[in-house]
Design an enzyme around this catalytic site. Structure first.
Site, mmCIF file in Angstrom:
data_model
loop_
_atom_site.group_PDB
_atom_site.id
_atom_site.type_symbol
_atom_site.label_atom_id
_atom_site.label_comp_id
_atom_site.label_asym_id
_atom_site.label_seq_id
_atom_site.Cartn_x
_atom_site.Cartn_y
_atom_site.Cartn_z
ATOM 1 N N GLU A 47 0.858 -1.180 0.000
ATOM 2 C CA GLU A 47 0.000 0.000 0.000
ATOM 3 C C GLU A 47 0.895 1.231 0.000
ATOM 4 O O GLU A 47 1.707 1.418 0.899
ATOM 5 C CB GLU A 47 -0.894 0.027 1.239
ATOM 6 C CG GLU A 47 -1.931 -1.074 1.276
ATOM 7 C CD GLU A 47 -2.729 -1.036 2.573
ATOM 8 O OE1 GLU A 47 -2.704 0.011 3.265
ATOM 9 O OE2 GLU A 47 -3.358 -2.048 2.902
ATOM 10 N N ASP A 58 -5.788 8.414 10.292
ATOM 11 C CA ASP A 58 -4.431 7.998 10.620
ATOM 12 C C ASP A 58 -3.989 8.529 11.970
ATOM 13 O O ASP A 58 -4.365 9.619 12.386
ATOM 14 C CB ASP A 58 -3.461 8.472 9.531
ATOM 15 C CG ASP A 58 -3.732 7.794 8.206
ATOM 16 O OD1 ASP A 58 -3.873 6.560 8.206
ATOM 17 O OD2 ASP A 58 -3.820 8.490 7.178
#
Length: 259
Positions: A47, A58
């Site tokens: 990724e 995040d």
């Protein structure tokens, strides 16, 4: 066949390990070296993070990496240039992971076209609403044979999980918890019950478990309850500590996963 589908079709009993890193950090030009090192060291799928100024899903590690990448000058067009330059050398699936805003700015059609030109097999867009995926993104991605990977969490209803399973292809990203990304020492019984519950649903798509995997226990828990595991924050930290030396970062990651 799309590389993501081929990976899961051919894996047999092998438990997969996928890694995330943010393009453009620690160095602007290091993307190719990191990808090729991962492939050489047996990582099954990668990724590649598209840096964004407001990465809501995040934790602090990846937020910091995204900020640094932007300061280094990484942009989506720059990333596509870097990926295109190594397209013929990359045999494993590459997935772009990023937020919707930069993709919409480029245009979905243009984004998908550039993905194909750069050898990208799919995308993860954490803030893409499912309804918008169905109406605007899926028709274009399907035309380019790209996989749009959707996330589920412990809070996702069984009805929504089955809806995602019926309308996606490739794999389903099982987020281990409803919190942001970041390392954990272990998965508690509640999380393990969530893993077992989804397994019992007999979904059509394979699953990969991510968020919080950083040692042998969390890796084993993830890989025993899914097709494999995804590691992000731990590797991003190690790559930064190694000043972009991907082989050193991978050495340290594999050592950490033995503890």
């Amino acid at each position: 066949m799309n590389k993501i589908n081929k990976l899961f079709k051919d894996r047999g009993d092998r438990k997969l390990l996928s890694l995330y890193f943010c393009a453009g950090t620690p160095t602007l030009e290091g993307t190719a070296d990191v990808i090729l090192a991962m492939q050489r060291r047996g990582i099954a799928m990668i990724e590649v993070g598209i840096p964004f100024s407001d990465p809501l899903a995040d934790g602090p590690v990846i937020q910091t990496a995204a900020t640094q990448a932007i300061r280094n000058g990484m942009t989506l067009p720059k990333l596509f240039e870097q990926l295109s330059a190594i397209k013929e050398q990359v045999n494993i699936p590459l997935i772009l992971m990023g937020y919707l805003n930069p993709i919409l700015h480029m245009g979905i059609e243009s984004f998908c076209q550039k993905c194909v030109e750069a050898g990208v097999s799919g995308m993860i867009i954490p803030d893409l609403p499912f309804e918008e995926y169905m109406s605007k993104v899926k028709p274009v991605a399907d035309r380019y044979d790209l996989r749009v990977i959707m996330l589920i969490t412990p809070e996702t209803s069984e009805e929504r999980i089955r809806l995602i399973d019926s309308n996606t292809d490739g794999f389903i990203y099982m987020v281990s918890s409803a919190s942001t990304t970041g390392s954990q020492e272990s998965f508690d019984e509640q999380k393990k019950e969530y893993f077992r519950k989804v397994n019992a649903m007999n979904l059509s798509n394979p699953r990969m478990i991510g968020f919080g995997i950083s040692n042998r226990q969390t890796l084993n828990d993830a890989q025993s309850n899914a097709a494999g595991a995804i590691i992000g924050s731990k590797f991003v930290t190690l790559l930064d500590e190694a000043q972009g030396n991907a082989d050193l970062a991978l050495d340290n990651l594999f050592a950490a996963l033995e503890k």
